[in-house]
Design a protein around this motif. Sequence first.
Motif, PDB file in Angstrom:
ATOM      1  N   GLY A 252      12.558  11.524 -17.485  1.00 55.63           N
ATOM      2  CA  GLY A 252      12.560  12.004 -16.099  1.00 55.63           C
ATOM      3  C   GLY A 252      11.657  13.205 -15.908  1.00 55.63           C
ATOM      4  N   TYR A 253      11.635  14.127 -16.886  1.00 53.06           N
ATOM      5  CA  TYR A 253      10.754  15.295 -16.804  1.00 53.06           C
ATOM      6  C   TYR A 253       9.284  14.852 -16.831  1.00 53.06           C
ATOM      7  CZ  TYR A 253      15.058  17.700 -18.168  1.00 53.06           C
ATOM      8  OH  TYR A 253      16.351  18.157 -18.223  1.00 53.06           O
ATOM      9  N   TRP A 254       8.982  13.913 -17.720  1.00 50.66           N
ATOM     10  CA  TRP A 254       7.606  13.410 -17.815  1.00 50.66           C
ATOM     11  C   TRP A 254       7.213  12.685 -16.529  1.00 50.66           C
ATOM     12  CZ3 TRP A 254       5.843   8.117 -18.516  1.00 50.66           C
ATOM     13  CH2 TRP A 254       4.463   8.034 -18.718  1.00 50.66           C
ATOM     14  N   GLN A 255       8.129  11.896 -15.979  1.00 46.99           N
ATOM     15  CA  GLN A 255       7.841  11.202 -14.727  1.00 46.99           C
ATOM     16  C   GLN A 255       7.619  12.199 -13.594  1.00 46.99           C
ATOM     17  OE1 GLN A 255       7.285   7.962 -14.235  1.00 46.99           O
ATOM     18  NE2 GLN A 255       6.746   8.491 -12.137  1.00 46.99           N
ATOM     19  N   GLY A 256       8.393  13.295 -13.604  1.00 43.89           N
ATOM     20  CA  GLY A 256       8.196  14.340 -12.601  1.00 43.89           C
ATOM     21  C   GLY A 256       6.812  14.947 -12.705  1.00 43.89           C
ATOM     22  N   MET A 257       6.328  15.170 -13.925  1.00 52.46           N
ATOM     23  CA  MET A 257       4.989  15.706 -14.147  1.00 52.46           C
ATOM     24  C   MET A 257       3.926  14.714 -13.683  1.00 52.46           C
ATOM     25  SD  MET A 257       3.202  18.299 -15.380  1.00 52.46           S
ATOM     26  CE  MET A 257       2.005  18.017 -14.088  1.00 52.46           C
ATOM     27  N   MET A 258       4.147  13.451 -13.983  1.00 55.39           N
ATOM     28  CA  MET A 258       3.196  12.415 -13.563  1.00 55.39           C
ATOM     29  C   MET A 258       3.123  12.324 -12.045  1.00 55.39           C
ATOM     30  SD  MET A 258       1.731  11.143 -16.192  1.00 55.39           S
ATOM     31  CE  MET A 258       0.992   9.690 -15.465  1.00 55.39           C
ATOM     32  N   ARG A 259       4.252  12.523 -11.380  1.00 59.37           N
ATOM     33  CA  ARG A 259       4.271  12.478  -9.915  1.00 59.37           C
ATOM     34  C   ARG A 259       3.438  13.606  -9.326  1.00 59.37           C
ATOM     35  NH1 ARG A 259       5.579   9.008  -5.801  1.00 59.37           N
ATOM     36  NH2 ARG A 259       7.540   8.408  -6.744  1.00 59.37           N
ATOM     37  N   VAL A 260       3.557  14.792  -9.894  1.00 61.40           N
ATOM     38  CA  VAL A 260       2.731  15.927  -9.441  1.00 61.40           C
ATOM     39  C   VAL A 260       1.258  15.632  -9.680  1.00 61.40           C
ATOM     40  CG1 VAL A 260       2.176  18.364  -9.830  1.00 61.40           C
ATOM     41  CG2 VAL A 260       4.565  17.610  -9.832  1.00 61.40           C
ATOM     42  N   SER A 261       0.949  15.167 -10.881  1.00 65.95           N
ATOM     43  CA  SER A 261      -0.429  14.876 -11.264  1.00 65.95           C
ATOM     44  C   SER A 261      -1.032  13.790 -10.368  1.00 65.95           C
ATOM     45  CB  SER A 261      -0.471  14.431 -12.729  1.00 65.95           C
ATOM     46  OG  SER A 261      -1.765  14.057 -13.111  1.00 65.95           O
ATOM     47  N   ASP A 262      -0.319  12.686 -10.238  1.00 64.12           N
ATOM     48  CA  ASP A 262      -0.816  11.580  -9.419  1.00 64.12           C
ATOM     49  C   ASP A 262      -0.957  11.982  -7.959  1.00 64.12           C
ATOM     50  OD1 ASP A 262      -0.851   9.991 -11.654  1.00 64.12           O
ATOM     51  OD2 ASP A 262       1.053   8.987 -11.222  1.00 64.12           O
ATOM     52  N   GLY A 263      -0.066  12.872  -7.512  1.00 67.37           N
ATOM     53  CA  GLY A 263      -0.070  13.288  -6.111  1.00 67.37           C
ATOM     54  C   GLY A 263      -1.352  13.969  -5.701  1.00 67.37           C
ATOM     55  N   TYR A 264      -1.723  15.065  -6.393  1.00 69.32           N
ATOM     56  CA  TYR A 264      -2.924  15.781  -5.946  1.00 69.32           C
ATOM     57  C   TYR A 264      -4.201  15.044  -6.333  1.00 69.32           C
ATOM     58  CZ  TYR A 264      -4.304  17.720 -10.507  1.00 69.32           C
ATOM     59  OH  TYR A 264      -4.738  17.861 -11.796  1.00 69.32           O
ATOM     60  N   LEU A 265      -4.164  14.267  -7.444  1.00 71.70           N
ATOM     61  CA  LEU A 265      -5.350  13.495  -7.827  1.00 71.70           C
ATOM     62  C   LEU A 265      -5.636  12.371  -6.839  1.00 71.70           C
ATOM     63  CD1 LEU A 265      -5.457  12.972 -11.708  1.00 71.70           C
ATOM     64  CD2 LEU A 265      -6.853  14.458 -10.286  1.00 71.70           C
ATOM     65  N   MET A 266      -4.592  11.929  -6.137  1.00 75.47           N
ATOM     66  CA  MET A 266      -4.774  10.847  -5.176  1.00 75.47           C
ATOM     67  C   MET A 266      -5.788  11.217  -4.101  1.00 75.47           C
ATOM     68  SD  MET A 266      -1.893   8.852  -2.906  1.00 75.47           S
ATOM     69  CE  MET A 266      -0.681   8.862  -4.223  1.00 75.47           C
ATOM     70  N   ILE A 267      -5.828  12.509  -3.735  1.00 75.10           N
ATOM     71  CA  ILE A 267      -6.796  12.964  -2.729  1.00 75.10           C
ATOM     72  C   ILE A 267      -8.215  12.689  -3.216  1.00 75.10           C
ATOM     73  CG2 ILE A 267      -7.724  14.981  -1.514  1.00 75.10           C
ATOM     74  CD1 ILE A 267      -4.947  16.209  -1.626  1.00 75.10           C
ATOM     75  N   ILE A 268      -8.474  13.042  -4.466  1.00 76.01           N
ATOM     76  CA  ILE A 268      -9.815  12.883  -5.029  1.00 76.01           C
ATOM     77  C   ILE A 268     -10.130  11.416  -5.282  1.00 76.01           C
ATOM     78  CG2 ILE A 268     -11.261  13.457  -7.029  1.00 76.01           C
ATOM     79  CD1 ILE A 268      -9.449  16.037  -7.214  1.00 76.01           C
ATOM     80  N   LEU A 269      -9.190  10.696  -5.867  1.00 74.18           N
ATOM     81  CA  LEU A 269      -9.440   9.304  -6.230  1.00 74.18           C
ATOM     82  C   LEU A 269      -9.561   8.406  -4.999  1.00 74.18           C
ATOM     83  CD1 LEU A 269      -7.093   8.944  -9.344  1.00 74.18           C
ATOM     84  CD2 LEU A 269      -9.545   9.452  -9.273  1.00 74.18           C
ATOM     85  N   THR A 270      -8.839   8.737  -3.923  1.00 74.83           N
ATOM     86  CA  THR A 270      -8.975   7.974  -2.682  1.00 74.83           C
ATOM     87  C   THR A 270     -10.358   8.171  -2.081  1.00 74.83           C
ATOM     88  OG1 THR A 270      -6.609   8.171  -2.226  1.00 74.83           O
ATOM     89  CG2 THR A 270      -8.019   7.563  -0.378  1.00 74.83           C
ATOM     90  N   SER A 271     -10.845   9.396  -2.106  1.00 76.14           N
ATOM     91  CA  SER A 271     -12.187   9.678  -1.606  1.00 76.14           C
ATOM     92  C   SER A 271     -13.231   8.942  -2.445  1.00 76.14           C
ATOM     93  CB  SER A 271     -12.462  11.186  -1.629  1.00 76.14           C
ATOM     94  OG  SER A 271     -13.771  11.464  -1.178  1.00 76.14           O
ATOM     95  N   LEU A 272     -13.051   8.933  -3.757  1.00 73.49           N
ATOM     96  CA  LEU A 272     -13.965   8.200  -4.636  1.00 73.49           C
ATOM     97  C   LEU A 272     -13.972   6.712  -4.282  1.00 73.49           C
ATOM     98  CD1 LEU A 272     -13.257   9.820  -8.131  1.00 73.49           C
ATOM     99  CD2 LEU A 272     -15.470   9.747  -6.983  1.00 73.49           C
ATOM    100  N   SER A 273     -12.794   6.173  -4.014  1.00 74.68           N
ATOM    101  CA  SER A 273     -12.681   4.752  -3.699  1.00 74.68           C
ATOM    102  C   SER A 273     -13.298   4.415  -2.343  1.00 74.68           C
ATOM    103  CB  SER A 273     -11.207   4.346  -3.718  1.00 74.68           C
ATOM    104  OG  SER A 273     -11.046   3.029  -3.284  1.00 74.68           O
TER     105      SER A 273
END
Length: 428
Positions: A252-273
Motif C-alpha cells: 500500500g505504501y508503494w502504491q501510494g508512492m506510485m500514485r504520486v509519481s504517476d499523478g504529476y508525470l501524467m501532465i508531462i506524458l499527456t503533453s508528449l502524447s
Amino acid sequence: MKFFKVSLFSSLITIIRILSGFVISKLVALYVGPAGVALLGQFTNFSTIVFSLSNGSIGTGVVKYTAEYQDDYVQTKKLFSTSFRISLYCSVFIGLLVVLFCQSLSKIVLFSDSYYSIFIVFGIAIVFFSLNTLFSSILNGKSEIKNYSNINIVTTIINVIISVVLVKYFKLYGALFSVCFLHFFTFLYSIVVLRKQEWFSKTYFAESIDKKTLLKLGGFSLIAITGAISVPLSQMFVRDLIVSQLGIESAGYWQGMMRVSDGYLMIILTSLSLYYLPKLSSLKTELELAKEIIFAFKVYIPITLIGCIGIYFFRFFIIDVLYTKEFYSMEDLFFYQLLGDVMKVASCILGYLLIAKAKTKTAVLTESFFALMLYVLSFFLIKEIGLNGVTFAFFINYMIYFIILLYVFRDTVFLIWQLIFKTDKIGI
C-alpha cells in the motif's frame, strides 16, 4: 504557438485527472487503509492490461495515420472503418471472456472471489472504453484539442462526483466500480459533442476492413500492446513480491508512492502524447527530428526536475493531503522514485522515436526486457534494502533504458550533439 495551446489543454485535462485520482485515493486511504490502496492499484493495473487488448492497442497508429491522411478522404475512410471494426470485434470478445471468467479473475486479481460482480460490470465497460479510445485518437490526430479536452474534462468531473459517493457508501467496492463507470459516461458525452462533426458519420465507418491499413496498424498495435501489458504486469508482479516478502501494508505504501509519481508525470506524458508524438510523425528529415528532440529536452526535462524537487521537499505535506499519517512510512520512497521519474521522461522523449520511425522489433524487445528487469532488480534489492529497493530498482531500470536508447539512436544523438555545439557543418 500550437505547442503552448496543446500544453495548456493537456495540462488542464491532466490536472483534473490527477485531482480526481487523488480524491479517490484519499477516500480509499481514509475508509480502507493501505490494504485498500494496494487492491485498487492491483485492479487498475489489471484494467490497463485488459483495456490495451480490447481495441488491439491501435490508438497510436490511428493518431499517426489520421494526421498523415488529413487531406486524403479515401484513406481516411479506410483507416476509420478498419479501426472501428478492430475496436468493436476485439472489445466484444475480450469483454465476454471477462464476464465468463469473472469469479476466477476476482480471485486471481483481488485475492477473493467476492468481487466477481465488479468484473461483470468491467466486462461490459470494455466495449465503451474501446470506442472512446478510437474517438480520442481521431481527435488527437486531427488536432481537435478543444473537443478532446471538453470530453475528457467534463466526464472526469462527473466521474469524480459519482466516485466520491460510491467510495463513501460502498468503500473499496465503490472505488473498484468507479474504474468502470467512467467509460459509460465518456461514451455518451462523446456522442453528444461529436455528433455534428463532419467525420463522425456512418460514411467514414461503414467500409469493411482494409488489409493494407490493418497491416500498418498492426506494427503500432504490437508496440502499444507490449508496453500496455508489460508495464502494469511487471507492477502486479512487483506488488505480489512486496506482499509476500514485506506484507500488504508495504504494498500500500508503494502504491501510494506510485500514485504520486504517476499523478504529476501524467501532465508531462499527456503533453508528449498529444503534441510530441504527432509532431514527430509528421517530420520528414533527420534534421527536423533532431531539432524537435532538442526542443523536447529543453522543455520537458527542466519541468520534470522542478516538479521532482518540489515534491521531495513537500513530501510530508503531500502525504498528509493525499493520504493519512498511517502512510508516513512511504516517505523513504520519494528520493529514488523521483530520480527514476526524471530518467523515465528522458527515456520517453527518445522512446517515441521508436514509434515515429516504426522500429517495431526494437520497441517490443526493449519494453519487454525492461519490464522484466524491473521485477528482477526489485527481487534482489528488496532483500538487500527492504521496500526502498523497489524505487531504487525503478531508477536503475530507467537509467539503463535511457542509455540503451542513446545507443539505438546514436546517429540522431550525434546530429543533436552537432546542432548543440555546432562542431561541424550539418549537411543533410
